[in-house]
Structures are given as C-alpha cells and as structure tokens.
Motif scaffolding. Structure first.
Motif, short mmCIF file in Angstrom:
data_model
loop_
_atom_site.label_atom_id
_atom_site.label_comp_id
_atom_site.label_asym_id
_atom_site.label_seq_id
_atom_site.Cartn_x
_atom_site.Cartn_y
_atom_site.Cartn_z
N ALA A 89 20.44 -7.90 -25.17
CA ALA A 89 19.52 -6.97 -25.83
C ALA A 89 19.28 -5.78 -24.90
O ALA A 89 19.30 -5.92 -23.68
CB ALA A 89 18.20 -7.68 -26.11
N LYS A 90 19.07 -4.60 -25.52
CA LYS A 90 18.84 -3.38 -24.74
C LYS A 90 17.39 -2.96 -24.86
O LYS A 90 16.86 -2.98 -25.96
CB LYS A 90 19.75 -2.26 -25.25
CG LYS A 90 21.21 -2.49 -24.90
CD LYS A 90 22.09 -1.48 -25.61
CE LYS A 90 23.47 -1.51 -24.99
NZ LYS A 90 24.56 -1.54 -25.92
N PRO A 91 16.77 -2.50 -23.79
CA PRO A 91 17.31 -2.41 -22.44
C PRO A 91 17.20 -3.71 -21.65
O PRO A 91 17.86 -3.85 -20.62
CB PRO A 91 16.43 -1.33 -21.79
CG PRO A 91 15.12 -1.44 -22.50
CD PRO A 91 15.43 -1.88 -23.90
N ASN A 92 16.38 -4.67 -22.11
CA ASN A 92 16.19 -5.90 -21.35
C ASN A 92 16.43 -7.11 -22.21
O ASN A 92 15.95 -7.18 -23.34
CB ASN A 92 14.75 -5.98 -20.81
CG ASN A 92 14.46 -4.88 -19.82
OD1 ASN A 92 15.04 -4.83 -18.75
ND2 ASN A 92 13.56 -3.97 -20.20
N ASP A 93 17.16 -8.05 -21.67
CA ASP A 93 17.43 -9.28 -22.39
C ASP A 93 16.71 -10.43 -21.68
O ASP A 93 17.05 -10.77 -20.55
CB ASP A 93 18.95 -9.53 -22.43
CG ASP A 93 19.28 -10.69 -23.35
OD1 ASP A 93 18.67 -11.76 -23.20
OD2 ASP A 93 20.13 -10.53 -24.24
N ASN B 234 15.10 3.24 -18.59
CA ASN B 234 15.78 2.51 -19.67
C ASN B 234 14.89 2.32 -20.89
O ASN B 234 15.35 2.41 -22.02
CB ASN B 234 16.26 1.13 -19.16
CG ASN B 234 17.37 1.27 -18.14
OD1 ASN B 234 18.06 2.29 -18.08
ND2 ASN B 234 17.55 0.25 -17.32
N THR B 235 13.60 2.04 -20.64
CA THR B 235 12.67 1.87 -21.76
C THR B 235 12.56 3.17 -22.55
O THR B 235 12.63 3.17 -23.79
CB THR B 235 11.28 1.42 -21.25
OG1 THR B 235 11.44 0.23 -20.48
CG2 THR B 235 10.31 1.16 -22.40
N SER B 236 12.43 4.30 -21.84
CA SER B 236 12.33 5.60 -22.52
C SER B 236 13.62 5.90 -23.27
O SER B 236 13.61 6.30 -24.43
CB SER B 236 12.07 6.72 -21.50
OG SER B 236 11.02 6.37 -20.64
N PHE B 237 14.75 5.71 -22.57
CA PHE B 237 16.06 6.00 -23.14
C PHE B 237 16.29 5.23 -24.44
O PHE B 237 16.61 5.80 -25.48
CB PHE B 237 17.13 5.64 -22.10
CG PHE B 237 18.54 5.92 -22.51
CD1 PHE B 237 19.05 7.21 -22.48
CD2 PHE B 237 19.39 4.88 -22.91
CE1 PHE B 237 20.37 7.47 -22.85
CE2 PHE B 237 20.70 5.13 -23.28
CZ PHE B 237 21.20 6.43 -23.25
N TRP B 238 16.07 3.91 -24.41
CA TRP B 238 16.36 3.09 -25.59
C TRP B 238 15.30 3.24 -26.68
O TRP B 238 15.59 3.04 -27.86
CB TRP B 238 16.58 1.63 -25.19
CG TRP B 238 17.92 1.50 -24.52
CD1 TRP B 238 18.16 1.35 -23.19
CD2 TRP B 238 19.20 1.61 -25.15
NE1 TRP B 238 19.52 1.34 -22.94
CE2 TRP B 238 20.19 1.50 -24.14
CE3 TRP B 238 19.64 1.80 -26.48
CZ2 TRP B 238 21.56 1.56 -24.39
CZ3 TRP B 238 21.01 1.86 -26.73
CH2 TRP B 238 21.95 1.74 -25.70
#
Ligand code: DGT
Ligand code: MG
Ligand code: MG
Ligand code: MG
Ligand code: MG
Length: 269
Positions: A43-47, A158-162
C-alpha cells in the motif's frame, strides 16, 4: 592435530575487530525495495503489513542474537545497536553484520505469510548491511535521531505526495511539481487546508518509526501442581517477570524516552 601445508591461507584473513568501548551499530536496508514493494503490492505510501513484518524480523534478531540493546526501524531499514561492552564474536564486524543480516532475512521470509496472507512472496528478498561504531552516548543518540528525522521527512513528503494523487486526483508528475521546493510547514498546510488532514494526527508508527527495547514484564503463567496428601492436581497462577522485546512508536530524539529507559545506554566514562 597436525597442520596441513595449506594452513597458511588463514593469515590472509583481515582483522575487522570493532574498537573497544564503542557502540556497534548494524544497519540493514532492503535491496531494491522500490521494485519489491511494487511487485508485492505494498500500500502507498505505507503498508502496515510490511512494517509489521520488518518489526517481527527485527524482534527475531534481538531474541536470537546476543547483546542488542535497542533497534530502530522505518521504511525498509532497521538499525541494531550492540551494547558497547559486548564481546560477542570477539567484536568481529563481519560476523556481527552477517548474523544480523541472515537472521533478519530468513525471518522476513519465515514470517511473510503471517503478515501477507493473500499476497504470495514472489522472489527471495535481500538486505544489505553495514557496521558503524559510535564512541559516545551523544554520538549514538545523534545517530538514532538522524534515522528518526529521516523517517519524519520522508513520511511527510510521501503522505503529501500520495494524498495529492489519491485524494487530489493529481498525476505523479503534477504532485512532484506541487511539492517542489516546499518546506515542512508548506506540506502540513497543503494537507490541512486542501485535505483536512492534520499531519500530527497521523499514526505514530508512521511518523516516528519503530523502536524495540528489552523490557521486564510481569506475566501470568498457569501451572498444574500436585498437592501433598491429595490425589488431584490443582491449577495455580503465578506471576513471573520476563524480559521481552517491546515496540515503541515514540520520539527518541528528545530526552524523555532516554530518561524513562535509563538502562539502555551504559555510562560514558
Ligand atoms: P536500495 O536500498 O539502494 O537497494 O534501493 P531501494 O529501492 O530499496 O531504495 P531505498 O531503501 O532508498 O528506499 C526504500 C524503497 O522501499 C522506496 O522505494 C519505498 C519502498 N517502501 C518501503 N516501505 C514501503 C511501504 O510501506 N509502502 C510502499 N509502497 N513502498 C515502501
Ligand atoms: Mg539504500
Ligand atoms: Mg532499500
Ligand atoms: Mg531504505
Ligand atoms: Mg562454522
């Protein structure tokens, strides 16, 4: 035993004994996890499955090897800190590093199914390792702070990006453009004003990573005892204090964590 004429080849081995009194840090990092995470549908950004499996594998390293007093992990990496007085494997860097890397890798595969029930493991993953020595508590704490700061910076990005892609409908190129040159405050602002997300309310696991330490926990165990002058057995509950590897998802940059766990570090003197 008589020595063979081949014995001399031993002399070619190089001495890689780690300097005394230093903390020995072994950091592992997943090999080409950019591809591995794609192929295994992380999962993006964190699995959470992937993070859980990393932590389970690190726990196995601490339980199976000696003298690791604290470990810190985020993304596809984990750092293991051996106590500064450790004499495990005569402090030979290659022995320590390869034991950590192989125990971690085999555990990652061994426990895969517990975390990725529906997702088959498609090929054998690998981890690189390195050894770094830190002579003082300050240096060691700064090392761990560096890794936790890296976790924060990457996770905010990554949170902002996704979020821009998944909730804002931007393409990856547009999201990259939008974030170019932004500072932490700008990213917090984008998340808050455009998506109603307060970054500080994101899970601690993702913002702070995972710290593993040994802790004494009281455990209730039931035992069957045979009473004197009695035929039957009786079940009794006793509490035992056991050392266990416990995860924390908290700040380790400030003093509070270290004040609450004064036994992790040995004194500088
Ligand atoms: P390396 O370490 O030089 O062999 O190459 P990579 O590709 O492992 O690069 P690295 O370690 O700098 O970055 C970690 C990669 O793993 C990065 O592409 C993101 C990915 N990754 C780690 N955790 C997660 C996750 O929870 N979800 C997703 N989607 N990707 C993750
Ligand atoms: Mg790397
Ligand atoms: Mg990697
Ligand atoms: Mg990495
Ligand atoms: Mg052997």
């Amino acid at each position: 035993m008589a020595k063979s004429k081949f014995e001399y080849v031993r002399q070619f081995e190089t001495d890689d004994t780690c300097l005394r009194n230093c903390y020995i840090v072994v950091r592992l990092d997943g090999r080409n996890f950019h591809k591995f995470s794609e192929k295994h549908n992380f999962a993006k950004p964190n699995d959470n499955r992937a993070l859980g499996l990393m932590t389970r594998s690190a726990q196995s390293v601490m339980e199976e090897l000696e003298d690791v007093v604290i470990a810190y992990g985020q993304s596809d990496e984990f750092s293991f800190v051996f106590k500064r007085t450790s004499t495990w494997f005569k402090r030979r860097a290659s022995k320590l590093m390869t034991h950590v890397a192989s125990q971690f890798s085999s555990s990652y595969v061994f426990y895969w199914k517990e975390y990725f029930a529906e997702q088959p493991l498609l090929y054998p993953p690998g981890f690189d390792g390195r050894v770094v020595l830190y002579p003082s508590n300050r240096n060691l704490r700064d090392y761990l702070s560096w890794r936790q700061a890296d976790c924060h910076v990457n996770n905010l990005y990554n949170t902002s990006f996704w979020t821009l892609i998944q909730k804002g409908g931007l393409t990856t190129i547009q999201a990259e453009e939008r974030l170019k040159g932004t500072l932490a405050a700008d990213k917090n602002e984008i998340l808050f004003s455009d998506f109603d997300i307060n970054y500080n309310n994101e899970p601690m696991l993702l913002r702070k990573g995972t710290t593993l330490i040994w802790e004494k926990r009281d455990e209730a165990v039931t035992k069957m005892v045979k009473l004197p002058n009695a035929e039957e057995q009786k079940e009794i509950t006793v509490t035992r204090s056991r050392k266990r590897v416990c995860p924390h998802h908290c700040d380790i940059i400030g003093d509070q964590f270290w004040e609450e766990h004064p036994d992790i570090l040995e004194r500088d003197d």
